[in-house]
Design an enzyme around this catalytic site. Sequence first.
Site, PDB file in Angstrom:
ATOM      1  N   SER A 151       0.828  -1.196   0.000  1.00 39.20           N
ATOM      2  CA  SER A 151       0.000   0.000   0.000  1.00 39.20           C
ATOM      3  C   SER A 151       0.872   1.260   0.000  1.00 39.20           C
ATOM      4  O   SER A 151       1.729   1.417  -0.862  1.00 39.20           O
ATOM      5  CB  SER A 151      -0.955  -0.044   1.192  1.00 39.20           C
ATOM      6  N   ASP A 304      -2.367   5.908  -4.333  1.00 43.28           N
ATOM      7  CA  ASP A 304      -1.217   5.279  -3.680  1.00 43.28           C
ATOM      8  C   ASP A 304      -0.630   4.205  -4.599  1.00 43.28           C
ATOM      9  O   ASP A 304      -1.167   3.959  -5.694  1.00 43.28           O
ATOM     10  CB  ASP A 304      -1.609   4.716  -2.311  1.00 43.28           C
ATOM     11  N   ASP A 306      -0.657   1.008  -4.953  1.00 46.45           N
ATOM     12  CA  ASP A 306      -1.476  -0.069  -5.525  1.00 46.45           C
ATOM     13  C   ASP A 306      -2.846   0.430  -5.978  1.00 46.45           C
ATOM     14  O   ASP A 306      -3.713  -0.377  -6.327  1.00 46.45           O
ATOM     15  CB  ASP A 306      -1.613  -1.239  -4.561  1.00 46.45           C
ATOM     16  N   ASP A 308      -5.551   1.824  -4.659  1.00 45.24           N
ATOM     17  CA  ASP A 308      -6.842   1.668  -3.981  1.00 45.24           C
ATOM     18  C   ASP A 308      -7.077   2.749  -2.922  1.00 45.24           C
ATOM     19  O   ASP A 308      -8.037   2.675  -2.157  1.00 45.24           O
ATOM     20  CB  ASP A 308      -6.976   0.273  -3.359  1.00 45.24           C
TER      21      ASP A 308
END
Length: 375
Positions: A151, A304, A306, A308
């Site tokens: 993340s 961010d 990734d 999400d």
Amino acid sequence: MEDIDTKQIYERARAWTSEQYDEKTRKEVLEMMENDEKQLVDSFYRDLEFGTGGLRGIMGPGTNRMNRYTVGMATQAMANYMIKNFPGRDISVAIAHDCRHNSRYFSETVAGIFSANAFRVYLFESLRPTPELSFAIRHLGCQGGVIITASHNPPEYNGYKAYWEDGGQVTAPHDKNIIDEARKIRAVTEIKFDGPPENIHSIGRDIDRVFINTIKKISLNPGCIKRKNDIGIVYTPIHGTGVEIIPAALKAFGFENVINVPEQDLIDGNFPTVESPNPEEPAAFKMALEKAREKGAELAMATDPDGDRLGVAVKDRSGEFILLNGNQTGALLTWYIISQMKEKKMLGGNEYIIKTIVTSDLLEKIARKNKVECY
């Protein structure tokens, strides 16, 4: 750090110098044993736990680190549980990864283990955002999936998020059952690392197209976009997975003035232009806002690594950009969706929203005012 037994830690580390582990790992562990006790202790004083969201930790050798063996143990545990949960079925999984160091390597490791357990594996050809993995699981009829990502953590971290057949992260009872399976694995020899390549199928642009075409269908007011299609939107992926698909999605919706931040389009797990790749922090928005002012844009967005977690900046009444927090963005989206559905007579009476205990109560008030249930 909990009370530690240094002797026990050295014994655990010594096990990682056996032939069961690769040569690079053995050398790194020996180096720590001989020259860096502090690092050794932090690497071996506990097991990196497979929690309800998966794994997350600093990369390196050791039981408390993200590496081939801790990732392998988590994957074998998930495979063991899926075999029990889907008896007699042909099991398939989808795998994605972000931009971090070792993310591709870990995703290929995961693919090999699922393949060795006779699963059909769909592996994205290159980095993709977490929401696209969720979509791919459902679109391809998979029983689960994994994305390798930490993340918005610092560059030295990586992680492992496990997903179920509904496209969401594993929840009860599956999370606890996978954890139980992980605790049963006592040695790396129980991990089936190298499966047949023919079980692994590369996916990419084909899923991108279907994904974008599918999310286009949820647009509640295409006419509004048509009227405002030239609005300036600055978008930055902060070196991460949104770099191609989010601008492509915005253009597919009809927005024609999507502006990038070239320095942050560079895919780089070091995140060289920010201290933290967290789009909800003002510092991560600095370059995007500079670009927005330069181009006269009305909106700035960042995701961010990734893809999400979304940050949004809008102009206030004086024309200055302000960064919305998650609750503000959530409240605006909730109000907009409900108001558009009311206007188009799409509310049938069975609609509801779901919030968490840390989400603003404003969402509940918006829902109640519009006679929509809130859980």
